[in-house]
Scaffold this active site. Structure first.
Site, PDB file in Angstrom:
ATOM      1  N   CYS A 293      31.996  42.777  39.819  1.00 18.32           N
ATOM      2  CA  CYS A 293      32.067  43.623  41.017  1.00 18.32           C
ATOM      3  C   CYS A 293      30.783  44.419  41.249  1.00 18.32           C
ATOM      4  O   CYS A 293      30.317  44.552  42.383  1.00 18.32           O
ATOM      5  CB  CYS A 293      33.276  44.547  40.973  1.00 18.32           C
ATOM      6  SG  CYS A 293      33.466  45.500  39.446  1.00 18.32           S
ATOM      7  N   ASP A 417      34.979  46.478  49.484  1.00 16.65           N
ATOM      8  CA  ASP A 417      35.517  46.166  48.161  1.00 16.65           C
ATOM      9  C   ASP A 417      35.013  44.807  47.678  1.00 16.65           C
ATOM     10  O   ASP A 417      35.351  43.774  48.268  1.00 16.65           O
ATOM     11  CB  ASP A 417      37.049  46.168  48.231  1.00 16.65           C
ATOM     12  CG  ASP A 417      37.691  46.230  46.863  1.00 16.65           C
ATOM     13  OD1 ASP A 417      37.060  45.768  45.895  1.00 16.65           O
ATOM     14  OD2 ASP A 417      38.828  46.726  46.757  1.00 16.65           O
ATOM     15  N   HIS A 419      35.950  43.200  45.126  1.00 20.16           N
ATOM     16  CA  HIS A 419      36.962  42.496  44.341  1.00 20.16           C
ATOM     17  C   HIS A 419      37.712  41.437  45.152  1.00 20.16           C
ATOM     18  O   HIS A 419      38.567  40.737  44.613  1.00 20.16           O
ATOM     19  CB  HIS A 419      37.974  43.504  43.764  1.00 20.16           C
ATOM     20  CG  HIS A 419      37.339  44.553  42.907  1.00 20.16           C
ATOM     21  ND1 HIS A 419      36.923  45.770  43.423  1.00 20.16           N
ATOM     22  CD2 HIS A 419      37.023  44.569  41.596  1.00 20.16           C
ATOM     23  CE1 HIS A 419      36.393  46.493  42.449  1.00 20.16           C
ATOM     24  NE2 HIS A 419      36.435  45.787  41.325  1.00 20.16           N
TER      25      HIS A 419
END
Length: 460
Positions: A293, A417, A419
């Site tokens: 990440c 994000d 992820h």
């Protein structure tokens, strides 16, 4: 150079692209004579553009326009012709038709009518023995003008012909300025969207000459358009990307722009400035689910520096990032090819090593304290405008902006994000919150966080 207003829902941008063949014969090596021959060739091309041989076709439609003998039909007819053709050929639904009616950019292709007029005659062949140099290249014409529904096609075509003629003048100047003997550099037109009210500007650069050798031209442009000299506006990476053109690399750009801003009492919104690419898990045939990440957040930051024109190198791969950390002595050589995490400090080191970009680090001992960092974050987006990487525990995210009220202290964070593991689907990314506004509860209130705030170089 062509200057035009900002594309919007109330105007239509007519964009004309197409090749013009540039051919001339040089019978002398004298520089002045070569310049005169090249100038005469450009003048011939300008005459062709102004003649009835000039033809424009509207892309993806059967509509053909002779710009130098067009009628007084309203430009609204152009939209109707395009829509009618789309409806007939694609049989699109009412919903799609409604969407296609808001056309902001109409693409046209430039051609020359080769049909001969007058009585036919037999060709005459002659042979001359002499030494000469033949120059041949293709000029990539690319002009934009603004029009509105109320304008006539005649007026719009006059503007297009004027823009094409002017661009040929700019191309002539660039060609002569960068001519080396009989070697000709192809002039390359690029469009740049400047702050209002300046709008869309077209600049011609010599193809193959790197940005590093064009600083003098850029400085003149900054002075002409009264732009600050501490950030790039006219590097190739700053070129305007038209909304109807897909990005070739497949990454989503600026997904946050479709989001609605949160409303706070006396609140203001402070956002990333410019364009970035969304980098996340599982892209680039790399399975980094569960460990990559921070690498992806770093890639998003690097894409921002690249697409603002601060750097010319491509976005680094995971291996590039790991090798950079080995090169600066932060990691052992065995780190390259591993699945080890990195954090904000490593992101800072890589940005400095690979891009020459410095960063500030903000330490937050508890996630609870992030709610009080509104002023610092707002100031960063006002002055630097770059994405922020935030790491805490085993998670890393990218902060793209804040909504903050100085009077009440309320704050919301715009989070990208890394992820996410799905496809490049803007609707999924925004509807499912992979790019979205989050409240202070988004952070682990007891975990510590390090924020990497990249600083933009003060360059032109």
């Amino acid at each position: 150079m062509v200057m035009d207003s900002h594309p919007s829902d109330t105007v239509t941008i007519l964009r004309v692209r197409g090749p013009l063949e540039f051919r001339c014969q040089l019978d002398s090596t004298d520089a002045l004579i070569i310049q005169k021959v090249i100038s005469r060739t450009f003048e011939t091309l300008r005459s062709k553009v102004k003649s009835e041989s000039c033809v424009l076709t509207i892309c993806d439609s059967p509509v053909i326009i002779w710009p130098n003998k067009s009628g007084n039909a309203p430009c609204e007819d152009l939209h109707q012709w395009i829509q009618t053709y789309e409806q007939e050929s694609k049989r699109s639904s009412k919903k799609k038709n409604k969407k296609s009616s808001a056309v902001n950019v109409i693409n046209l292709h430039l051609m020359m009518d080769m049909t001969t007029r007058g009585p036919a005659s037999a060709p005459i062949l002659s042979r001359t023995a002499q030494n000469s140099h033949f120059l041949s290249t293709t000029l990539p014409m690319d002009c934009v003008v603004r029009t509105s529904y109320s304008d006539t096609t005649k007026k719009a075509c006059e503007h297009l012909v004027e823009a094409l003629t002017h661009q040929l003048c700019e191309m002539e100047k660039v060609t002569l300025d960068h001519m080396k003997g009989t070697t000709l550099l192809v002039p390359e037109p690029l469009h740049f969207l400047l702050p209002e009210p300046k709008g869309l500007v077209t600049v011609v650069y010599p193809a193959g000459v790197p940005d590093s050798q064009l600083e003098t031209q850029r400085r003149e442009l900054h002075q002409r358009f009264e732009l600050p000299e501490d950030k790039p506006y006219f590097r190739r990476a700053n070129a305007y990307h038209f909304p109807n053109e897909p990005f070739k690399d497949g990454y989503l750009r600026n997904p946050h722009q479709v989001l609605t801003h949160p409303t706070l009492d006396n609140g203001k919104v402070y956002l990333v400035q410019g364009i970035y690419s969304y980098h996340h898990y599982m892209q680039d045939r790399m399975d980094d689910n569960g460990w990559g990440c921070a690498y992806r957040s770093l890639q998003t930051i690097c894409s921002w520096f690249q697409q603002q024109g601060y750097v010319e190198r491509s976005v680094p791969t995971h291996k590039d990032i790991q090798q950079a950390l080995v090169d600066v002595g932060d990691k052992q050589s065995s780190f390259v090819g591993s699945r080890q995490w990195i954090g904000s400090i490593e992101v800072q080191a890589v940005l400095n090593q690979l891009l020459g970009v410095t960063s500030k680090i903000m330490f937050v001992s508890q996630g609870l304290e992030l709610a009080s960092k509104g002023r610092e974050l707002a100031n960063h987006f006002l002055t630097e405008g770059s994405p922020i990487m935030i790491g805490g525990g085993v998670l890393a995210h990218t902060i793209l902006g804040v909504a903050w009220s100085e009077t009440t202290g309320q704050i919301r964070y715009l989070i990208l994000d890394p992820h996410y593991t799905g496809a490049e689907d803007l609707q999924v990314v925004t509807d499912k919150g992979w790019c979205g506004w989050k409240g202070p509860e988004f952070w682990d209130q007891t975990a510590y966080y390090n924020l990497c705030l990249p600083q933009r170089p003060k360059v032109i």
